[in-house]
Design a protein around this motif. Sequence first.
Motif: not given
Length: 582
Positions: A44-51
């Motif tokens: 989830x953190x990785x997805x939020x970072x790229x967004x």
Amino acid sequence: MIMRAPINKVFTTGKMHVSKKYAGRWGGIRIRRPKTMMKRLSALALVAFFITLYLIFQTGRLQGKGGGRGIHRLNLAGIFQQPTRNPFDMKFKGKERMPPTIENLDRAPVSHTADFLLDYFLTMNVDGTQITWLRNTNTRGLLQQALDDYKLMMVEVDVVAENDKSTQNLTAVVAPSDTNVEYNLKLESFLTYISTYSNKGVKLNFDCLDAIKMALKSLKALEFDLHAPIWLAVDVLHGPNADIDKEPVDLQKAVDLVKEYYPPITLSLGWQTDWSPEPVETGYSWYHVISMAKFCVKFQQRASFSIRAVYAAESVRQIKWLLSLSSRFSAVLWLAEHDVVSVSAMVYFRKQTDKKKIFYILPTNFLDELKLTETVAQEDGDSKFDRTLWKPALLDEQSLAFLGKEQAVLEGDNSWLVSKDPHQPGSSGRTNIEVHGNVQFVESPKKSDSIAKFSLFIRCSGVNPPEPKDVHGVKLVILKDGTVTLSSQNLVKAGMYKTQTSAKLPESSCFAFKVIDSGEAQPILCTISIINCKNREEVSSDKSEVSLHLIAPYDDSRQMFFIAVTGGSTAEAIVVENLIIS
């Protein structure tokens, strides 16, 4: 043929069962469900970072289309940094512009960059002395002070052309106060701060065409933000005592640049000048002003002519003529660092010229004294003593001087009043210099063997320095016993003539005197008469008046033209009343 079921599905009792092996689909991609809580949180953190990165990039790209102020490059290091606040934003953001101006009366903001100053600032008194200036605002600190000064109206700054530190292209910058220090303020930033946080006007000083061109480009870039008067100042002609080997800026080329980039401004046009204690030229000649007029018919911008104040009083006719040629013409008087100009010279100049068309970039204390002098003259007329034109010189602790509104009281052997300005026949449009007034010897209960006397010097060096015994000039002495003497003191050339003349009146406490100096070609004339101490009227008597005259050529090497008064003693004082120079 045997059909195999998809790997993520199984068929049981006719119903489809979705395997728990995958979390689902997103964009046509199968996402495997993490087996542990830590793996889930990391995903989830990785997805939020790229967004977040995507949104930052999109915001910068969109803002960049509207004028280049958005984020063009992704600065990962700066994402987590605390943004640095502009000191001008911190100090002035949210405050009303100051001082109040005509723009406050407009329904919508409009540009007043070419307005006449008195119209823009709505001064209560229609007089150029009401416009306040700050010179050499060439640093960020001075700019902040200027923005914080509610009474300040016009900000003056020097502009030069330099290579931009980032692009290496030529740009207009505020000239550093120290020539050994690199610039730290671009003109565009300077103008942005001025127009954002104040209603103050700007006077930009230039000495080359490159700086003018770059500055006009900055003005063009900010044309929808600028609203207060803007002056572009440049010397375009040789003036009094100028160095003819130093070429002024080409006015025609400067005007062409103004027309091309930013026409709605006022051109502040001046002459290159120099000054020395004994200048060859003492004012602007007809040639100087006619040459300027010939240039000004070539453009339609408002023009204000830069006049060096030391030359103003000797150029009244020429300046009046130039200003009368057009309603768009005005003048601004200025002083160089070591220039000295007298209050009386400015009073004379202002009496002869249109007060609505002359502005003054002069020291504040000088302007205050000028206004006070004019107020006293207006209230009391020409027949009253003007204390602002005199300065006391006390050469010992026992001497004193009191300057009242109509009288000066002197006491002590070394109490003096010296005129602040020299007065020479033939200067400032006056063929004669006349000094007149009354003197009263004050009786004291102290017994003294010394005889009280009053001394009036013309063509005088003043005192402190030199010492009283070394003062040179022409001296009128009146003693209380009625003895009157007119003589030269420490003048070499006067020794070739009769150096003294004298007469005797009856003893009295009050005398009237008048001295007329018409220059070295004519004798100095003196009239002394006895007057009534109560009503100041002349006493009717055959022996109540005497006249003296003395021929005294100028001493070229040391002649000065101050007027000085001394008198009284440690035991007695004198009162000098209505001491007037005309």
